[in-house]
Write an enzyme that holds these catalytic residues in place. Structure first.
Site, PDB file in Angstrom:
ATOM      1  N   HIS A 140      18.881 -26.563  71.305  1.00 43.51           N
ATOM      2  CA  HIS A 140      19.636 -27.811  71.433  1.00 43.51           C
ATOM      3  C   HIS A 140      20.128 -28.060  72.859  1.00 43.51           C
ATOM      4  CE1 HIS A 140      19.597 -28.656  67.218  1.00 43.51           C
ATOM      5  NE2 HIS A 140      20.333 -27.618  66.876  1.00 43.51           N
ATOM      6  N   ASP A 177      13.120 -24.604  63.171  1.00 41.02           N
ATOM      7  CA  ASP A 177      14.541 -24.661  62.848  1.00 41.02           C
ATOM      8  C   ASP A 177      14.805 -25.959  62.079  1.00 41.02           C
ATOM      9  OD1 ASP A 177      17.391 -23.430  64.159  1.00 41.02           O
ATOM     10  OD2 ASP A 177      17.466 -25.537  63.563  1.00 41.02           O
ATOM     11  N   ASP A 265      17.351 -21.718  59.198  1.00 43.71           N
ATOM     12  CA  ASP A 265      18.331 -22.513  58.488  1.00 43.71           C
ATOM     13  C   ASP A 265      17.711 -23.507  57.509  1.00 43.71           C
ATOM     14  OD1 ASP A 265      17.398 -23.595  60.839  1.00 43.71           O
ATOM     15  OD2 ASP A 265      19.359 -23.961  61.706  1.00 43.71           O
TER      16      ASP A 265
END
Length: 366
Positions: A140, A177, A265
């Protein structure tokens, strides 16, 4: 050749900030719990690998921190200076949900160094493939704005360090992800030498990035592929998206190395997603990308650990990935996957996801 596993206990010591879940403590928010990003998912992976014996079949190594020269290829000097000064002064927070304590700068450079060393080892032929247990994560992080638990852009730093050594040119980065890899996308958005692919839960995080229509700009037009998927996608949807969208994109691009932003995740019980992926899902995606790497780039594959917030489940998901990478017959049966047998999405929902994928497939001309 063996699978390299790059890790360092000091990365588990990263921490800081007064959070309860995703909320800063204060007002009516009671202290407790900390951020979802915590060391136990990674530490328990190491413990599980040791208990099953897979640890002994991996070439486990440490690495030097990324150098200032490495960092400056991605991040401006002003950002690095501010980060280092705050770290030396006891810690703080830059950006959005990226707290760190004393020594946070050094730990972040070590995390980036693990990714750099893992990729270098594969490109130099020391390992068949490699896994970096990087923490803090990186996908990110924008050049001058850390966010989403990410303080340095680990994978981008590793890729550009490898290019500086003339070890690689055309790199494909696949981010599975559950959150959109906005940092990696932004760094390479206008470049034709890097294919960036992100499979993610639509409109999870960040809310304003990750659209399928965002395909790159300038020289990079067509070299960014976002695959937003609906909540509840599950095993069938993930593997279908991989087969129908990711693999053709790799074939078109013809990379000389493949890097995975390996977040867990999308797991069955993750606190920050609703995607219902199990160990079989991650094992299957790993096997598919290994086959593609064998065909396209002599097997050159590196994975860098990103998100994943279930302390119980992440170790089993990562173990499945490392089983596939190493070709080991040692398995750690996923108790949550067995518990959720029969509770995967219905045939009707799978058909809905398939239609969703088909629309993207048609737009891409595959």
């Amino acid at each position: 050749m063996t699978t390299g596993f790059f890790w360092d206990e000091r990365c588990f010591w990263h921490g800081g900030g007064n959070y309860a879940g995703l909320l800063q403590v204060g007002g009516l928010v009671q202290p407790g719990g900390g951020l979802p990003e915590n060391p136990e998912t990674k530490r328990r992976l190491v413990n599980l690998l040791r208990v099953t014996g897979l640890w002994d079949q991996l070439d486990t190594r440490g690495a030097d921190p990324a150098t200032q020269e490495d960092l400056l290829r991605i991040h401006p000097a002003a950002y690095l200076r501010q980060f280092k000064e705050m770290s030396d002064a006891g810690g703080g927070e830059l950006g959005l949900r990226t707290p760190f304590g004393p020594g946070g700068y050094e730990i972040a450079t070590l995390s980036a160094g693990l990714s750099k060393a893992a990729l270098s080892s594969v490109l130099k032929g020391h390992h068949r493939n490699a896994y970096a247990l990087s923490r803090p994560p990186g996908h990110h992080c924008l050049p001058d704005f850390p966010n989403g638990f990410c303080l340095l852009a680990n994978i981008a730093i590793a890729v550009e360090a490898a290019r500086a050594e003339r070890l690689t040119d055309r790199v494909a980065i696949i981010d599975w992800d559950v959150h959109h890899g906005n940092g990696t996308e932004a760094i390479f958005y206008d470049r034709a030498d890097t294919l960036t692919i992100s499979l993610h839960q639509e409109r999870n995080y960040p809310l304003d990035t990750g659209d399928f229509a965002d395909r790159g700009s300038g020289d990079g037009e067509g070299f960014n592929l976002n695959i937003p998927l609906p909540p509840g996608t599950g095993h069938v949807g993930y593997t279908e998206a991989f087969e129908r969208l990711v693999l053709p994109a790799l074939q078109d691009f013809q990379p000389d190395a493949i890097v995975i932003a390996c977040g867990f995740d999308a797991g069955l019980v993750d606190t920050l997603s609703r995607m219902l992926a199990g160990s079989d899902t991650f094992r299957a995606m790993t096997e598919m990308v290994m086959d593609a790497a064998d065909t396209l780039c002599d097997g050159r594959l590196m994975m860098a650990h990103e998100g994943g917030y279930s302390e119980v489940h992440v170790p089993f998901l990562a173990h499945a990935v490392l089983e596939a990478m190493s070709g080991s017959d040692i398995q750690a049966d996923d108790p949550l996957q067995m518990r959720f047998e029969g509770q995967q999405p219905s045939d009707r929902f799978n058909h809905y996801v398939s239609t969703w994928i088909a629309e993207m497939e048609e737009a891409l001309g595959y």
